[in-house]
Structure formats: structure tokens, C-alpha cells
Design an enzyme around this catalytic site. Structure first.
Site, PDB file in Angstrom:
ATOM      1  N   GLU A  38      -2.324  -7.034   3.261  1.00  0.00           N
ATOM      2  CA  GLU A  38      -1.504  -8.065   2.802  1.00  0.00           C
ATOM      3  C   GLU A  38      -0.627  -8.351   4.078  1.00  0.00           C
ATOM      4  O   GLU A  38      -0.082  -7.724   4.615  1.00  0.00           O
ATOM      5  CB  GLU A  38      -0.669  -7.937   1.615  1.00  0.00           C
ATOM      6  CG  GLU A  38       0.288  -8.833   1.141  1.00  0.00           C
ATOM      7  CD  GLU A  38       1.116  -8.648   0.052  1.00  0.00           C
ATOM      8  OE1 GLU A  38       1.367  -7.751  -0.704  1.00  0.00           O
ATOM      9  OE2 GLU A  38       1.850  -9.655  -0.443  1.00  0.00           O
ATOM     10  N   ARG A 265      -3.164   8.619   0.951  1.00  0.00           N
ATOM     11  CA  ARG A 265      -2.414   7.725   2.216  1.00  0.00           C
ATOM     12  C   ARG A 265      -2.101   8.839   3.295  1.00  0.00           C
ATOM     13  O   ARG A 265      -1.545  10.047   2.991  1.00  0.00           O
ATOM     14  CB  ARG A 265      -1.449   6.806   1.662  1.00  0.00           C
ATOM     15  CG  ARG A 265      -0.356   7.533   0.896  1.00  0.00           C
ATOM     16  CD  ARG A 265       0.759   6.282   0.374  1.00  0.00           C
ATOM     17  NE  ARG A 265       0.990   5.549   1.129  1.00  0.00           N
ATOM     18  CZ  ARG A 265       0.728   4.017   0.923  1.00  0.00           C
ATOM     19  NH1 ARG A 265       0.173   3.932  -0.035  1.00  0.00           N
ATOM     20  NH2 ARG A 265       1.266   3.406   1.603  1.00  0.00           N
ATOM     21  N   LYS A 275       6.305  -0.633   4.191  1.00  0.00           N
ATOM     22  CA  LYS A 275       6.360  -2.007   4.921  1.00  0.00           C
ATOM     23  C   LYS A 275       7.833  -2.366   4.791  1.00  0.00           C
ATOM     24  O   LYS A 275       8.490  -2.993   5.538  1.00  0.00           O
ATOM     25  CB  LYS A 275       5.370  -2.776   4.281  1.00  0.00           C
ATOM     26  CG  LYS A 275       4.066  -2.658   4.975  1.00  0.00           C
ATOM     27  CD  LYS A 275       3.296  -4.078   4.952  1.00  0.00           C
ATOM     28  CE  LYS A 275       1.932  -3.832   4.452  1.00  0.00           C
ATOM     29  NZ  LYS A 275       0.973  -5.181   3.957  1.00  0.00           N
TER      30      LYS A 275
HETATM   31  P1  ATP Z   1       2.348  -3.044  -0.017  1.00  0.00           P
HETATM   32  O1  ATP Z   1       1.162  -3.182  -0.706  1.00  0.00           O
HETATM   33  O2  ATP Z   1       3.422  -2.366  -0.592  1.00  0.00           O
HETATM   34  O3  ATP Z   1       2.517  -4.328   0.866  1.00  0.00           O
HETATM   35  P2  ATP Z   1       0.584  -1.366   1.681  1.00  0.00           P
HETATM   36  O4  ATP Z   1       0.945  -0.395   2.847  1.00  0.00           O
HETATM   37  O5  ATP Z   1      -0.096  -0.939   0.672  1.00  0.00           O
HETATM   38  O6  ATP Z   1       1.974  -1.993   1.420  1.00  0.00           O
HETATM   39  P3  ATP Z   1      -1.454  -3.431   2.372  1.00  0.00           P
HETATM   40  O7  ATP Z   1      -1.319  -4.462   3.322  1.00  0.00           O
HETATM   41  O8  ATP Z   1      -1.683  -3.635   0.884  1.00  0.00           O
HETATM   42  O9  ATP Z   1      -0.115  -2.561   2.592  1.00  0.00           O
HETATM   43  O10 ATP Z   1      -2.576  -2.080   2.862  1.00  0.00           O
HETATM   44  C1  ATP Z   1      -3.870  -2.452   3.294  1.00  0.00           C
HETATM   45  C2  ATP Z   1      -4.779  -1.273   3.336  1.00  0.00           C
HETATM   46  O11 ATP Z   1      -4.126  -0.350   3.933  1.00  0.00           O
HETATM   47  C3  ATP Z   1      -4.944  -0.811   1.684  1.00  0.00           C
HETATM   48  O12 ATP Z   1      -6.106  -0.530   1.221  1.00  0.00           O
HETATM   49  C4  ATP Z   1      -3.919   0.143   1.936  1.00  0.00           C
HETATM   50  O13 ATP Z   1      -4.455   1.223   0.627  1.00  0.00           O
HETATM   51  C5  ATP Z   1      -4.118   0.823   3.311  1.00  0.00           C
HETATM   52  N1  ATP Z   1      -3.034   1.736   3.472  1.00  0.00           N
HETATM   53  C6  ATP Z   1      -1.654   1.369   3.539  1.00  0.00           C
HETATM   54  N2  ATP Z   1      -0.978   2.333   3.943  1.00  0.00           N
HETATM   55  C7  ATP Z   1      -1.713   3.489   3.865  1.00  0.00           C
HETATM   56  C8  ATP Z   1      -1.314   4.768   4.539  1.00  0.00           C
HETATM   57  N3  ATP Z   1      -0.161   5.372   4.678  1.00  0.00           N
HETATM   58  N4  ATP Z   1      -2.563   5.709   4.621  1.00  0.00           N
HETATM   59  C9  ATP Z   1      -3.683   5.040   4.312  1.00  0.00           C
HETATM   60  N5  ATP Z   1      -4.154   3.988   4.193  1.00  0.00           N
HETATM   61  C10 ATP Z   1      -3.088   3.028   3.782  1.00  0.00           C
END
Ligand code: ATP
Ligand code: MG
Length: 566
Positions: A38, A265, A275
Site C-alpha cells: 500500500e 512477518r 509503518k
Molecule cells: P499496513 O497494511 O499497516 O499499512 P503493512 O506493513 O502490511 O502495513 P503493506 O504495504 O500492506 O504494509 O505490505 C505489503 C506486503 O508486505 C504485504 O504482503 C505484507 O504482508 C508484507 N509485509 C509487511 N510487513 C512485513 C513484515 N514485517 N514481514 C514480512 N512481510 C511484511
């Protein structure tokens, strides 16, 4: 692409992919994955784990991986984030070819799916307020209550939904909800919201829409539109999987049926990865920007000098599992060191200078000493380092009154200057305050190159630079951004901000380095002998280089491994 060599290995996700391929589940289609950020912040090392996983699985099994922006929330998303994500994924070494997509490209198609759901009696317009929706939802222990609007006719729903789209209602007046089961033990299945009204300009669609689809509706359908076979996401989406499948089942005819697979994660010690928290650190000025070298963002790590190959090697080493855990940040630093040890040229730089005058060395004479660029890489060759009567050495390499275990320079003691001569300290010059400002030394001309003909030994080898030839530099030394291992833990009225390490950045403004370093391009890495790995910062101005310390030479991870071999 270098990535190929890192593709070995197996894990539970690769096992699923292998089994699906063997069973011909998606045949004739190949494996197709996606990385779906995102654009509401910069990518961090956790995202790198997901990027490596998705792109490497596709490459390993001869498939494809898309980059898809999950841009359904215009109030938090920005073009700056889109651009940074593109830059960061490329920099990590991955290529989505022509398959860069945006969920917003699918707004019309998603809308059609919503209409199909309404027609099939699977979705309805609900006019409860957001608070009411929450209180009707129930709890883990109590079932929810049906919305009084649940039984609106298909006709009425279609009409209201169209008028929502047309902009006739303010934010929050209505939502479109899935009609599933308000008594489901899974709260995500209690008639979740599919669309909300949001009068807000979108960075790509402008004012074309004032209703926006929710993540749980958008994601599975976008996967299906793109022919994704394995939709890999983090563990917190496990409870959303029934909804993921429900959406696919009820959206009308879709080309494929992707499978959602969850993995744990990445969490790192001494690091926050949310984030929201990273945004707060940037917005409130606790760091200098998204690319501050102390942040775990990809841009921060790039600026710090972490090579992309080291980040990929790290992601490969930690593997993927189904259970949450925290990885020691020392392992990441170990991977960085391993890579830089192979690739970084060695130089000499003095961070906290102390002047040395070699009294028996002719004034005005300059010799060029041969130095090895990288002992790990014979192809890197040698360079010439100027030597003269006045030098700088590291202040901490001299002690006037040394304790027993101190073997470096002190009055009367002989040490080796790397690549140059043996010198002996003959005197100390102090200022009025009694501080040492200069050392007087003599050198032994018979030790040129660093060895004595009579094979007499010295106990220390110091790095140095010639004062007349040195370039003055600024050096930024970084320590952990947080002073505790788990900055996120709950604690009596404390937040992660209370756990910031006040000493995370130390700036040294009058360092001296070999003249060759002044020409190092921003982003290029090197080793300062005995001091660590460094990289030139984009702040370097002509003639005045700025260096970031990427990582020190001492390997905490290697020590941990020695104590607990596995
Ligand atoms: P949010 O959705 O709260 O804004 P997010 O960290 O999930 O934050 P995204 O942009 O949705 O951010 O993440 C993109 C991809 O990266 C998703 O598939 C998510 O599952 C993966 N991802 C995010 N943080 C991690 C992490 N700490 N370890 C592994 N994969 C991650
Ligand atoms: Mg997310």
C-alpha cells in the site's frame, strides 16, 4: 540477474507450490505471485522479506511476480510513496517487467463485481452509522445482530449503491456490506464492509470516485484479475482467509482461484517496523527523513550502505515460517559485513585525529606507499598512498600513561604505520589546558613497507594519513535507534518514543582521509581500516566528503554463533 543463485532452499510455502505444480492445479498456467504494497509509507526490511519471497518463488518455479499497488485509501496514499516503492524494489534487484498494476486500475471492474454481488443477494447497502455498525458486530464471545437494513430489496440496494457512487451522500451515510453471517465465530465474516463513501481525491483516479473498495474485497479480486496463483501474505490475515475465499466465490466469473498462504512477518530486535510508527518518527523529526540511515527502511539501509545482495542474503537466511519470531539485528549486520568484506575496497581514514610529526623525516619529502585495495579480492589491485613528515593518527591509538594491556603508541614505544614505517614516540606536545595536541616521533628508514630487516616485532599496527595530502571529511557514526531490544513492548505509560537511543547519531566534522576517498561516488562503499565499513553520503559536496558508517568490524553475530553453535 544475481538472484538466481539464491533460489535454493525449501520451506512450507515452496512445498505447497511444488505440490500444486505436481498436481497440475493451475495448469497450464505457471506460478504467479505478486508483491502488493500500500503506497502509504516507505518500504522496510520486513517488506524486503516479502519481496524476496514472492519474486524468488516465481523465479524458482519459472513463473512471474507482479508489483501491485494496493491503493484503495486515498487519505493516506501519495505519489511520493509509489515512486519510492518502485525505486526500492528495483534496487533490491527485482524486475516485474511490464507487470506493474494498481488496484485503482480495477475500480470499474471491482464496482461491477459489487453489482453482481448485490444482484445475487450477497451484498446490501447499510445505513447504520460507523458506531452502530461496530456495536451491532458483537464480540468474540457474543454473536452480532443483523442490521435493520439487511433485507433491503435488490432493487433498492442497486439504486442506493449507484447514488453512493454518484456522490449524493456524505461520508459515512451508507456502506456496502457483504451479506454473510452476523453470528459467525469469525468476526471478519460478520457482514464486513465492502465499500465506503469517501469524498477524497485519489492520486491516480482524481475525483472520479467518491466510494472506495475495502482491502478485504479488493485484494482477492485483484489477485484473481491478474491470474495470481499463490497470494502470499503475513499471518495477521489468516482470519481473513475465509473472507478472501468468500469474495472470490461470490464475485461472478473469475479467471482463476488464487490461494492465500500466510507466513510470519519479520520482526527485528532494536527496531520498530510498523509503518505508522516509522511515519511518526519521520513526521515528528526524530530522524532526518524516510532515508535516515538509522531507519529499517530500504531507503535508509541504502543510504547507510547496506548492499542489496546482503539484504537478499539475510532474507534467504531467515527463511519463512508459520510462527512469529524476532530476528537478532546482529544477523542482518553480519550479512552486510559478509558482503562488504568481499566487495569493499580498504582505505585509511582517521576519525579523531592526533597530529604526528616525524622529526627525522625530511621536510618536503613525499613517498608513495603501496597499499592493497582488498585482500579478499586480488583483482582489486593496489594503490599509492602518500606519506610525509606530518601525519594524523587516531587519538585513541595513543596513551601517555598506558595501562598494561595497551599495546599501541605511547612515549618510548615503537609501532608500525600500516604500509609505511616503524615509528617511535619521542615526545608529547600539550596546549595550555594540558591536552595533547601533537606527538613527536622518529622513524626507522630500514622498515619501509612495514617490516624490520632484523625481524624485530612491534605489537601494534596503526592507520594514518598524511596531513598535507588528506581530505577533510565529515563522518556520521550510527548506533541503534532504540536503546532496548523490544522498543514495541507494553510498558507503564511508556511509548516506543521514550526508548529512542539519544546517542544513535554521532557526527565527527574534522576527520581526515586518504585523498582517493574524496572522489568516492555517493552510495559507494569502502572499508576504513580498523574503523568499519563506510559509504559516501549524497550530502558529500565537492572536496568535502561525508561518510556514513555502515557497520563496525566487530561481528556480534559471529560471537553469538561461537557461544551457541547450532
Ligand atoms: P499496513 O497494511 O499497516 O499499512 P503493512 O506493513 O502490511 O502495513 P503493506 O504495504 O500492506 O504494509 O505490505 C505489503 C506486503 O508486505 C504485504 O504482503 C505484507 O504482508 C508484507 N509485509 C509487511 N510487513 C512485513 C513484515 N514485517 N514481514 C514480512 N512481510 C511484511
Ligand atoms: Mg498491509
Amino acid at each position: 540477474m544475481e538472484v538466481q543463485e539464491e533460489l535454493a532452499g525449501s520451506d512450507f510455502i515452496r512445498d505447497i507450490v511444488k505440490a500444486d505444480l505436481a498436481a497440475g492445479k493451475y495448469a497450464p498456467q505457471a506460478v504467479h505471485t505478486r508483491f502488493p504494497p500500500e503506497p502509504n509509507g516507505y518500504l522496510h526490511i520486513g517488506h524486503a522479506k516479502s519481496i524476496c519471497l514472492n519474486f524468488n518463488i516465481a523465479a524458482q518455479f519459472g513463473g512471474l511476480c507482479n508489483l501491485r499497488f494496493d491503493d484503495t485509501n486515498p487519505s493516506k496514499e501519495e505519489v511520493e510513496y509509489v515512486e519510492s516503492i518502485i525505486r526500492d524494489v528495483r534496487w533490491l534487484g527485482y524486475d516485474w517487467q511490464d507487470r506493474m498494476f494498481y488496484a485503482s486500475d480495477y475500480f470499474e471492474r471491482l464496482y461491477e463485481c459489487a453489482i453482481a454481488m448485490i444482484r445475487a443477494g450477497k451484498a446490501y447497502v447499510c445505513s447504520l452509522s460507523p458506531d452502530e455498525i461496530r456495536s451491532y458486530r458483537g464480540t468474540f464471545t457474543e454473536p452480532g445482530k443483523n442490521s435493520p437494513f439487511r433485507d433491503r430489496s435488490v432493487q433498492e440496494n442497486l439504486e442506493l449503491f449507484e447514488r453512493m457512487r454518484a456522490g449524493e451522500y456524505p461520508n459515512g451515510a451508507h456502506v456496502l456490506r457483504a451479506k454473510i453471517d452476523m453470528a459467525s465465530p469469525n468476526l471478519n465474516m460478520r457482514d464486513p464492509v465492502l465499500y465506503r463513501i469517501l469524498h477524497e481525491s485519489h492520486h491516480r483516479t482524481g475525483d472520479a470516485w467518491c466510494i472506495y473498495p475495502m482491502y478485504d474485497f479488493t485484494h482477492p479480486l485483484s489477485d484473481a484479475f491478474e491470474g495470481i496463483t499463490h497470494s502470499i501474505c503475513t499471518l495477521e490475515f489468516e482470519d481473513h482467509r475465509p473472507l478472501y475465499d468468500w469474495a472470490l466465490e461470490n464475485a461472478g466469473n473469475l479467471p482463476t482461484r488464487p490461494q492465500q498462504i500466510e507466513f510470519a512477518r519479520l520482526n527485528l530486535t532494536y527496531t520498530v517496523m510498523s509503518k505508522r510508527k516509522l511515519l511518526q518518527l519521520v513526521r515528528e523529526g526524530f530522524v532526518r527523513g524516510w532515508d535516515d540511515p538509522r531507519l529499517p527502511t530500504i531507503s535508509g539501509m541504502r543510504r547507510r550502505g547496506y548492499p542489496p545482495a546482503a539484504i537478499r542474503a539475510f532474507c534467504d537466511r531467515i527463511g519463512v515460517a508459520k510462527k512469529d519470531s524476532t530476528v537478532d539485528v546482529a544477523l542482518l549486520e553480519h550479512c552486510v559485513r559478509e558482503e562488504l568484506n568481499k566487495t569493499a575496497s580498504r582505505y585509511m581514514a582517521v576519525l579523531r585525529p592526533l597530529k604526528v610529526v616525524i622529526e627525522n623525516y625530511p621536510a618536503g619529502q613525499v613517498e608513495h606507499m603501496q597499499a592493497v585495495n582488498n585482500p579478499e579480492d586480488p583483482a582489486s589491485g593496489i594503490r599509492q598512498v602518500p606519506f610525509s613528515r606530518e601525519l594524523y593518527i587516531e587519538r585513541e591509538d595513543f596513551m601517555e600513561d598506558p595501562p598494561k594491556k595497551f599495546f599501541r603508541l605511547s612515549p618510548g614505544r615503537e609501532v608500525r604505520l600500516r604500509y609505511a614505517y616503524f615509528i617511535t614516540c619521542t615526545g608529547v606536545v600539550k596546549n595550555e589546558a594540558g591536552e595533547i595536541v601533537e606527538l613527536r616521533c622518529t622513524y626507522d628508514p630500514a622498515t619501509r613497507g612495514g617490516d624490520a630487516p632484523d625481524s624485530r616485532k612491534v605489537k601494534a599496527t596503526l592507520h594514518w594519513v598524511s596531513a598535507a595530502h588528506a581530505a577533510q571529511a565529515e563522518v556520521r557514526l550510527y548506533d541503534r535507534l532504540f536503546s532496548v531490544e523490544d522498543p514495541d513492548r507494553d510498558g507503564a505509560g511508556e511509548s516506543f518514543l521514550d526508548r529512542l537511543n539519544p546517542g544513535s547519531l554521532e557526527t565527527l566534522c574534522s576527520c581526515f582521509c586518504e585523498p582517493a576517498l574524496a572522489a568516492l561516488q555517493p552510495g559507494a562503499s569502502c572499508q576504513f581500516e580498523r574503523m568499519g565499513y563506510f559509504c559516501a553520503d549524497p550530502d558529500s559536496a565537492s572536496g568535502r566528503p561525508v561518510f556514513n558508517r555502515t557497520v563496525g568490524l566487530r561481528d556480534a553475530w559471529a560471537r553469538i554463533q561461537q557461544k551457541n553453535p547450532d
